[in-house]
Design an enzyme around this catalytic site. Structure first.
Site, PDB file in Angstrom:
ATOM      1  N   GLU A  28      -0.836   1.744  -5.256  1.00 27.30           N
ATOM      2  CA  GLU A  28      -0.705   0.353  -4.811  1.00 27.30           C
ATOM      3  C   GLU A  28      -1.484  -0.590  -5.735  1.00 27.30           C
ATOM      4  O   GLU A  28      -1.040  -1.686  -6.038  1.00 27.30           O
ATOM      5  CB  GLU A  28      -1.165   0.216  -3.359  1.00 27.30           C
ATOM      6  N   ASP A  74      -6.013   1.620   4.587  1.00 24.66           N
ATOM      7  CA  ASP A  74      -4.657   1.771   5.122  1.00 24.66           C
ATOM      8  C   ASP A  74      -4.109   3.161   4.831  1.00 24.66           C
ATOM      9  O   ASP A  74      -3.566   3.836   5.717  1.00 24.66           O
ATOM     10  CB  ASP A  74      -3.721   0.722   4.504  1.00 24.66           C
ATOM     11  N   GLY A  82       5.354  -6.708   6.616  1.00 23.42           N
ATOM     12  CA  GLY A  82       4.559  -7.930   6.367  1.00 23.42           C
ATOM     13  C   GLY A  82       3.800  -8.395   7.595  1.00 23.42           C
ATOM     14  O   GLY A  82       3.428  -9.559   7.710  1.00 23.42           O
ATOM     15  N   GLY A 135       0.943  -6.895   8.752  1.00 20.16           N
ATOM     16  CA  GLY A 135      -0.450  -6.439   8.737  1.00 20.16           C
ATOM     17  C   GLY A 135      -0.617  -5.073   9.381  1.00 20.16           C
ATOM     18  O   GLY A 135      -1.721  -4.710   9.797  1.00 20.16           O
ATOM     19  N   LEU A 136       0.475  -4.301   9.457  1.00 17.03           N
ATOM     20  CA  LEU A 136       0.390  -2.981  10.106  1.00 17.03           C
ATOM     21  C   LEU A 136       0.644  -1.856   9.103  1.00 17.03           C
ATOM     22  O   LEU A 136       0.978  -0.728   9.476  1.00 17.03           O
ATOM     23  CB  LEU A 136       1.396  -2.913  11.272  1.00 17.03           C
ATOM     24  N   GLU A 146     -12.997  -5.635   9.093  1.00 15.77           N
ATOM     25  CA  GLU A 146     -11.911  -6.209   8.279  1.00 15.77           C
ATOM     26  C   GLU A 146     -12.461  -6.762   6.979  1.00 15.77           C
ATOM     27  O   GLU A 146     -13.478  -7.462   6.972  1.00 15.77           O
ATOM     28  CB  GLU A 146     -11.218  -7.301   9.089  1.00 15.77           C
ATOM     29  N   HIS A 147     -11.780  -6.411   5.902  1.00 19.11           N
ATOM     30  CA  HIS A 147     -12.182  -6.799   4.544  1.00 19.11           C
ATOM     31  C   HIS A 147     -13.552  -6.217   4.189  1.00 19.11           C
ATOM     32  O   HIS A 147     -14.311  -6.815   3.432  1.00 19.11           O
ATOM     33  CB  HIS A 147     -12.160  -8.325   4.363  1.00 19.11           C
ATOM     34  N   SER A 196       2.955  -1.211   6.697  1.00 23.41           N
ATOM     35  CA  SER A 196       4.246  -0.553   6.477  1.00 23.41           C
ATOM     36  C   SER A 196       4.311   0.012   5.058  1.00 23.41           C
ATOM     37  O   SER A 196       4.930   1.056   4.831  1.00 23.41           O
ATOM     38  CB  SER A 196       5.398  -1.518   6.736  1.00 23.41           C
ATOM     39  N   SER A 197       3.641  -0.639   4.104  1.00 25.51           N
ATOM     40  CA  SER A 197       3.725  -0.111   2.737  1.00 25.51           C
ATOM     41  C   SER A 197       2.902   1.157   2.565  1.00 25.51           C
ATOM     42  O   SER A 197       3.358   2.111   1.918  1.00 25.51           O
ATOM     43  CB  SER A 197       3.332  -1.164   1.704  1.00 25.51           C
TER      44      SER A 197
HETATM   45  C1  GLA Z   1      -5.262  -4.794   3.600  1.00 22.70           C
HETATM   46  C2  GLA Z   1      -5.754  -3.803   2.552  1.00 22.70           C
HETATM   47  C3  GLA Z   1      -6.907  -2.952   3.114  1.00 22.70           C
HETATM   48  C4  GLA Z   1      -8.003  -3.818   3.729  1.00 22.70           C
HETATM   49  C5  GLA Z   1      -7.398  -4.845   4.680  1.00 22.70           C
HETATM   50  C6  GLA Z   1      -8.424  -5.824   5.191  1.00 22.70           C
HETATM   51  O1  GLA Z   1      -4.673  -4.123   4.668  1.00 22.70           O
HETATM   52  O2  GLA Z   1      -4.714  -2.958   2.137  1.00 22.70           O
HETATM   53  O3  GLA Z   1      -7.423  -2.124   2.098  1.00 22.70           O
HETATM   54  O4  GLA Z   1      -8.766  -4.435   2.734  1.00 22.70           O
HETATM   55  O5  GLA Z   1      -6.340  -5.587   4.077  1.00 22.70           O
HETATM   56  O6  GLA Z   1      -9.398  -5.169   5.940  1.00 22.70           O
END
Ligand code: GLA
Length: 379
Positions: A153, A165, A115, A117-118, A21-22, A120-121
């Site tokens: 985006e 994503d 919104g 964290g899955l 993540e990140h 959707s966008s």
């Molecule tokens: C969002 C961003 C991704 C990624 C995550 C964190 O979903 O769109 O590119 O950085 O946060 O891992």
């Protein structure tokens, strides 16, 4: 506007990230899967230069002229509603890439919580890119498609996101995690740990200040890279930095930037270990790394919220849950847990009940399967 006799239907999935993540904007490796919740777009070409869009769930619609996409306004000159920026941004990016577009009517609905964290966008972006590809007679590689959606985006919507994503939505594979190296852009599918189920818990806490907080974290990472790059020009991203070296310079870095970079450096190495564990089918070892990842996102990267910590704590206390962590950008949204198959129903009930007792909030908790990326239906 209703698309009466549709020409096609596109199904475009959300994603869940299992680990990493990140790290996707720090050249790291990520381990996402597309999920079985998706955006469904039905569409038909209309022999004009206009694109009519209807967001069924939001009961809103707008018409956009293909020649005026850069203005971010509708045909009548009004600012585009937020939801329309995603499809408009994708069309803007495709045209900028030299691809011809034609007008069409489309309506879409989604069962991916927004919104949460899955992604959707990203599902909307990649879905509309597939619509355009199927209508306009050109072909793009999946990775290329994902990159153009990411650019939309970043440059059109204004979130300086990584590529994970859009990659997961475009390139997901049934029952598999897709390991994606954001530096080399190489990918490889790995089976999910055997006899386990993925359970997603949407905390119902909507992410606030996401764009600014996300962009701030990103800037912190860049500032640490800039510091090390002056000392050693071979350091181009946090991936090039070992933990030891980072720790040795703690005194010279602003404390928050140091903590954030430390999460990234450690998370990158956690993913390396996780890949070996997945190959060895070691679900328990993999799950332990998910818990450590959550601790790090809470304490070092500082993107968790108490409600997400409660979900992870409940999961940790459940016999049969092997790992759990927040998934996606954080600041609200969802957790993902890895649970033994035979315990997953009991887990879902318990997580829902205890979360409600402890927070007064209703979490939407559901099991999910890794699914294929965006596609025409039937193809
Ligand atoms: C969002 C961003 C991704 C990624 C995550 C964190 O979903 O769109 O590119 O950085 O946060 O891992």
């Amino acid at each position: 506007m209703t698309v009466a006799t549709p020409e096609g239907t596109v199904i475009s999935p959300g994603r869940v990230n299992l680990l990493g993540e990140h790290v996707d904007y720090n050249d790291g490796v990520v381990l996402p899967a597309a999920i079985d919740r998706s955006v469904k777009i039905i569409f038909k070409k209309n022999e004009s230069r206009l694109v009519s869009l209807k967001a069924v769930d939001l009961q809103d619609e707008c018409v956009i002229h293909l020649s005026h996409l850069e203005k971010k306004t509708s045909q009548e000159g009004k600012p585009l509603p937020d939801w329309a920026l995603y499809p408009a941004g994708v069309m803007w990016g495709l045209q900028r890439h030299g691809l011809d577009l034609i007008g069409f009517d489309a309506q879409f609905s989604s069962n991916i919580p927004i919104g949460a964290g899955l992604s959707s966008s990203a599902a909307i972006e990649v879905g509309f890119a597939v619509v355009c590809m199927s209508l306009c007679g050109w072909q793009l590689e999946r990775l290329e498609l994902a990159k153009l959606c990411q650019q939309a985006e970043r440059e059109y919507v204004g979130v300086n996101c990584g590529l994970m994503d859009q990659f997961a939505c475009a390139c997901g594979v049934e029952d598999h995690v897709v390991m994606f190296d954001t530096r080399s852009l190489a990918s490889q599918t790995l089976p999910l740990p055997p006899a386990t189920t993925l359970v997603i818990a949407d905390s119902s806490l909507r992410r606030s200040l996401l764009t600014s907080a996300y962009n701030d974290r990103r800037r912190d990472c860049e500032s640490v890279v800039a510091y090390f790059n002056q000392l050693d020009p071979s350091i181009r991203s946090l991936r090039d930095l070992g933990e030891e070296r980072l720790l040795a310079h703690e005194h010279a870095l602003p404390p928050a930037a140091f903590r954030h970079a430390r999460h990234v450096v450690e998370e990158i190495s956690r993913v390396n270990q996780a890949i070996d564990l997945l190959k060895e089918k070691d679900a328990r070892g993999f799950g332990r790394l998910m818990f450590s990842s959550h601790d790090s996102l809470r304490d070092l990267f500082e993107v968790s919220r108490p409600e997400l910590d409660i979900l992870v704590d409940i999961a940790a206390g459940f016999d049969g849950c092997l790992g759990s962590r927040l998934t996606g950008a954080g600041f609200g949204g969802s957790t993902v847990s890895l649970v033994l198959d035979e315990k997953s129903d009991a887990f879902i009930h318990q997580l829902r009940d205890l979360y409600q007792k402890q927070t007064g909030l209703q979490a939407v908790v559901f099991s999910t399967r890794a699914s294929r990326g965006a596609h025409l239906n039937p193809d």
